[in-house]
Motif scaffolding. Structure first.
Motif, short mmCIF file in Angstrom:
data_model
loop_
_atom_site.label_atom_id
_atom_site.label_comp_id
_atom_site.label_asym_id
_atom_site.label_seq_id
_atom_site.Cartn_x
_atom_site.Cartn_y
_atom_site.Cartn_z
N GLN A 176 17.85 -7.60 -25.11
CA GLN A 176 18.39 -7.95 -26.42
C GLN A 176 19.76 -8.60 -26.29
O GLN A 176 20.04 -9.62 -26.92
N ASP A 177 20.62 -8.00 -25.46
CA ASP A 177 21.96 -8.55 -25.28
C ASP A 177 21.91 -9.95 -24.71
O ASP A 177 22.56 -10.87 -25.20
N CYS A 178 21.10 -10.12 -23.64
CA CYS A 178 21.07 -11.41 -22.97
C CYS A 178 20.37 -12.47 -23.80
O CYS A 178 20.76 -13.64 -23.80
N ALA A 179 19.33 -12.07 -24.51
CA ALA A 179 18.64 -13.02 -25.37
C ALA A 179 19.57 -13.52 -26.47
O ALA A 179 19.52 -14.67 -26.89
N LYS A 180 20.46 -12.64 -26.97
CA LYS A 180 21.41 -13.03 -28.00
C LYS A 180 22.38 -14.07 -27.46
O LYS A 180 22.74 -15.03 -28.15
N ILE A 181 22.80 -13.88 -26.20
CA ILE A 181 23.69 -14.87 -25.58
C ILE A 181 23.02 -16.23 -25.56
O ILE A 181 23.61 -17.25 -25.88
N THR A 182 21.73 -16.25 -25.18
CA THR A 182 20.99 -17.50 -25.13
C THR A 182 20.88 -18.15 -26.50
O THR A 182 21.12 -19.33 -26.68
N ASP A 224 30.79 -10.84 -20.77
CA ASP A 224 31.18 -9.85 -19.78
C ASP A 224 29.94 -9.39 -19.02
O ASP A 224 29.06 -8.75 -19.57
N PHE A 225 29.88 -9.76 -17.74
CA PHE A 225 28.73 -9.41 -16.91
C PHE A 225 29.08 -8.33 -15.89
O PHE A 225 28.36 -8.15 -14.92
N SER A 226 30.18 -7.62 -16.10
CA SER A 226 30.62 -6.63 -15.12
C SER A 226 29.58 -5.54 -14.88
O SER A 226 29.48 -5.00 -13.79
N LYS A 227 28.81 -5.21 -15.93
CA LYS A 227 27.83 -4.14 -15.77
C LYS A 227 26.68 -4.55 -14.85
O LYS A 227 25.91 -3.69 -14.39
N TYR A 228 26.56 -5.86 -14.57
CA TYR A 228 25.49 -6.32 -13.69
C TYR A 228 25.94 -6.47 -12.24
O TYR A 228 25.16 -6.85 -11.38
N ILE A 229 27.23 -6.20 -11.95
CA ILE A 229 27.74 -6.41 -10.60
C ILE A 229 27.01 -5.55 -9.57
O ILE A 229 26.67 -6.05 -8.49
N PRO A 230 26.73 -4.27 -9.82
CA PRO A 230 25.97 -3.50 -8.83
C PRO A 230 24.62 -4.12 -8.50
O PRO A 230 24.19 -4.12 -7.34
N PHE A 231 23.95 -4.64 -9.53
CA PHE A 231 22.66 -5.29 -9.30
C PHE A 231 22.84 -6.57 -8.48
O PHE A 231 22.06 -6.86 -7.56
N LYS A 247 36.32 -13.50 -11.62
CA LYS A 247 35.80 -12.25 -12.19
C LYS A 247 34.43 -11.89 -11.60
O LYS A 247 33.64 -11.21 -12.23
N ASN A 248 34.20 -12.37 -10.39
CA ASN A 248 32.91 -12.10 -9.71
C ASN A 248 31.72 -12.56 -10.54
O ASN A 248 30.66 -11.93 -10.52
N GLU A 249 31.89 -13.69 -11.25
CA GLU A 249 30.79 -14.14 -12.10
C GLU A 249 29.79 -15.01 -11.36
O GLU A 249 28.76 -15.38 -11.92
N PHE A 250 30.08 -15.35 -10.09
CA PHE A 250 29.17 -16.19 -9.32
C PHE A 250 28.59 -15.40 -8.14
O PHE A 250 29.24 -14.51 -7.60
N LEU A 251 27.37 -15.75 -7.76
CA LEU A 251 26.78 -15.22 -6.54
C LEU A 251 26.61 -16.39 -5.59
O LEU A 251 25.83 -17.32 -5.86
N ASN A 252 27.36 -16.37 -4.50
CA ASN A 252 27.33 -17.47 -3.53
C ASN A 252 26.45 -17.08 -2.35
O ASN A 252 26.71 -16.09 -1.67
N LEU A 276 13.62 -18.35 -17.59
CA LEU A 276 14.90 -17.82 -18.05
C LEU A 276 16.05 -18.46 -17.30
O LEU A 276 15.94 -18.77 -16.11
N PRO A 277 17.19 -18.66 -17.95
CA PRO A 277 18.35 -19.21 -17.27
C PRO A 277 18.89 -18.23 -16.24
O PRO A 277 18.60 -17.04 -16.28
N THR A 278 19.69 -18.75 -15.32
CA THR A 278 20.18 -17.96 -14.20
C THR A 278 20.90 -16.70 -14.65
O THR A 278 20.72 -15.63 -14.09
N TYR A 279 21.70 -16.79 -15.71
CA TYR A 279 22.51 -15.64 -16.07
C TYR A 279 21.69 -14.54 -16.75
O TYR A 279 22.20 -13.48 -17.04
N LEU A 280 20.41 -14.79 -17.00
CA LEU A 280 19.57 -13.73 -17.54
C LEU A 280 18.82 -12.98 -16.44
O LEU A 280 18.18 -11.99 -16.71
N SER A 281 18.91 -13.46 -15.20
CA SER A 281 18.14 -12.86 -14.11
C SER A 281 18.38 -11.37 -13.94
O SER A 281 17.45 -10.62 -13.70
N PRO A 282 19.63 -10.87 -14.07
CA PRO A 282 19.84 -9.44 -13.78
C PRO A 282 19.00 -8.48 -14.61
O PRO A 282 18.64 -7.42 -14.12
N PHE A 283 18.65 -8.84 -15.86
CA PHE A 283 17.94 -7.86 -16.66
C PHE A 283 16.44 -7.93 -16.47
O PHE A 283 15.69 -7.12 -17.00
N LEU A 284 15.95 -8.86 -15.68
CA LEU A 284 14.51 -9.01 -15.54
C LEU A 284 13.85 -7.76 -14.98
O LEU A 284 12.72 -7.44 -15.29
#
Length: 435
Positions: free
Chosen positions: A64-70, A89-96, A343-348, A17-25
């Motif tokens: 489903q949401d992330c697969a649709k993005i892909t 919009d990945f704001s809902k994944y920020i806590p994770f 927008k906090n879209e990166f994890l450094n 899976l691509p990096t941006y799908l990691s949060p839902f794993l």
């Protein structure tokens, strides 16, 4: 970003899976095995649609949401007139993601990575097993367990409630080690009026990125203690993490280099990467104290270490320097893992290879162990996090060792009629049913 490989003859597909799908794993609790028809070596838009359909059925919410993005990325639906893709919009994944940052910051070496995982597993009720004892009679359907090898490799698993000996295993693999500057067995070094630390390059790192960073030190320390019962000396392992800038690899100032030298910057691993611990005048007293030590107390290994470093480690562990028998230490950047971008879209973070996988694997097994899905599961869900991937995996606890095959065979044997024997037929059956 989204690809698969045919790795067996009965059409098992490994999906990366691509990096941006990691949060839902961590929400992927499906018991379905992804079996798709054999396709071409590279995915077409039709293949992606097939994968998306299966994933959406398996995990209907976050997946489903992330697969649709892909799928949209490959179909071009997310591309505007200027050729730019629609921002998700990945704001809902920020806590994770913030939880991931905490994990990455704490796991500064393989020993601390395994300790961080072990603490989380203990808190979730996983039972710790001893790899020196048979598993027979200790495992039950629906139970969750873990064990470590060398304190730097971890195996954790949840047994499906309907599991029987010979059934398959679902396994996520990762590795706990990352490229870093490892302290040499004899680390004392000095030059130009400074006390340095002898280090070696572990793994294939981007070594120029280690310059001008605040470096802490962490790892395993072997400590001499007395056994309360036998009163004999024994060796215990302690974990140490000093998260303050005690060392630094400095670059030469611009005034002392020509333009050609700056443009042709090349790192000599042996000469350029030894960090500075302090100045000689400030650390001389420690050296003199070690030189003046009585001959009968002389430890050849300790005499090759910087005395002030030994004192610092002893102080952190609350022991005497004479109790330190050996250590396995490495340097790390004191900069913690943080979210970045407007927008906090990166994890450094450092050590994303491969602690990002370790974190997602850990969260997955923790979530699955508490889900109702395991009540209908006839397989074992397992994570295996190995040490020494960066240097070839051919150690007693690397991925090339017997750790993985032993895990499958020992769990299988624990549920067989004779839990103290390894039945090759059951082992082969479990292996084939895993694909």
């Amino acid at each position: 970003n989204f690809y698969y490989n045919n790795i067996t003859t009965d059409n098992f597909l490994f999906i990366s899976l691509p990096t941006y799908l990691s949060p839902f794993l961590s929400y992927n609790h499906s018991n379905q095995r992804f079996r798709l028809p054999k396709q071409q070596p590279h995915p077409s838009r039709e293949n992606i649609s097939t994968v998306t359909s299966i994933m959406s059925e398996a995990v209907p919410n976050a997946t489903q949401d992330c697969a649709k993005i892909t799928a949209d990325s490959y179909s071009g639906k997310g591309v505007g007139k200027e050729g730019t893709k629609t921002r998700a919009d990945f704001s809902k994944y920020i806590p994770f993601a913030e939880k991931a940052c905490e994990f990455l910051t704490q796991s500064t070496d393989p020993f601390l990575a395994v300790k961080t995982c072990s603490d989380a597993l203990d808190a979730a009720g996983f039972v710790k097993l001893s790899k020196r004892e048979p598993f027979g009679g200790k495992l039950v359907p629906g139970g969750s367990y873990y064990y470590t090898v060398n304190h730097s490799t971890l195996v954790a698993f949840t047994v499906g409630a309907k599991f029987k000996a010979g059934n398959g295993f679902k396994i996520i693999g990762g590795h706990t080690d990352s490229p870093h500057l490892k302290v040499k067995p004899f680390s004392k070094r000095a030059g130009a009026g400074c006390v340095q630390l002898g280090v070696e390059c572990y793994g294939g790192g981007l070594w120029h990125t280690w310059f001008d960073r605040d470096l802490g030190i962490s790892g395993r320390v072997l400590v001499r203690t007395n056994d309360a019962d036998t009163r004999k000396e024994k060796i215990e392992q302690r974990i140490v993490r000093i998260a303050r800038p005690i060392a630094r690899v400095s670059t030469l100032c611009i005034h002392l280099q020509t333009a050609e030298e700056r443009g042709a910057f090349k790192v000599n691993k042996e000469e350029h990467l030894s960090p500075i611990l302090g100045t000689k005048t400030l650390l001389e007293s420690g050296v003199k104290a070690q030189i003046n030590r009585p001959p009968e107390d002389e430890d050849p290994w300790a005499s090759g270490q910087e005395p002030e470093l030994m004192r610092l480690i002893a102080s952190e562990l609350g022991i005497d320097t004479k109790q330190i028998a050996n250590f396995e230490l490495g340097l790390f950047d004191c900069q913690p893992a943080l979210l970045g971008g407007i927008k906090n879209e990166f994890l450094n973070s450092a050590r994303l290879d491969n602690l990002a996988t370790c974190f997602v694997a850990l969260e997955s097994i923790l979530d699955y162990s508490k889900s109702a899905d395991k009540d209908q599961d006839d397989m074992v869900s397992m994570i295996a996090l190995f040490d020494h991937e960066e240097i070839g995996s051919q150690s007693t606890h690397g991925a090339g060792s017997p750790v993985m095959s032993e895990a499958v065979s020992r769990v299988t044997a624990a549920f067989s009629d004779n839990s103290h024997s390894r039945d090759p037929e059951l082992h082969s059956s479990a292996t084939r049913r895993s694909f």
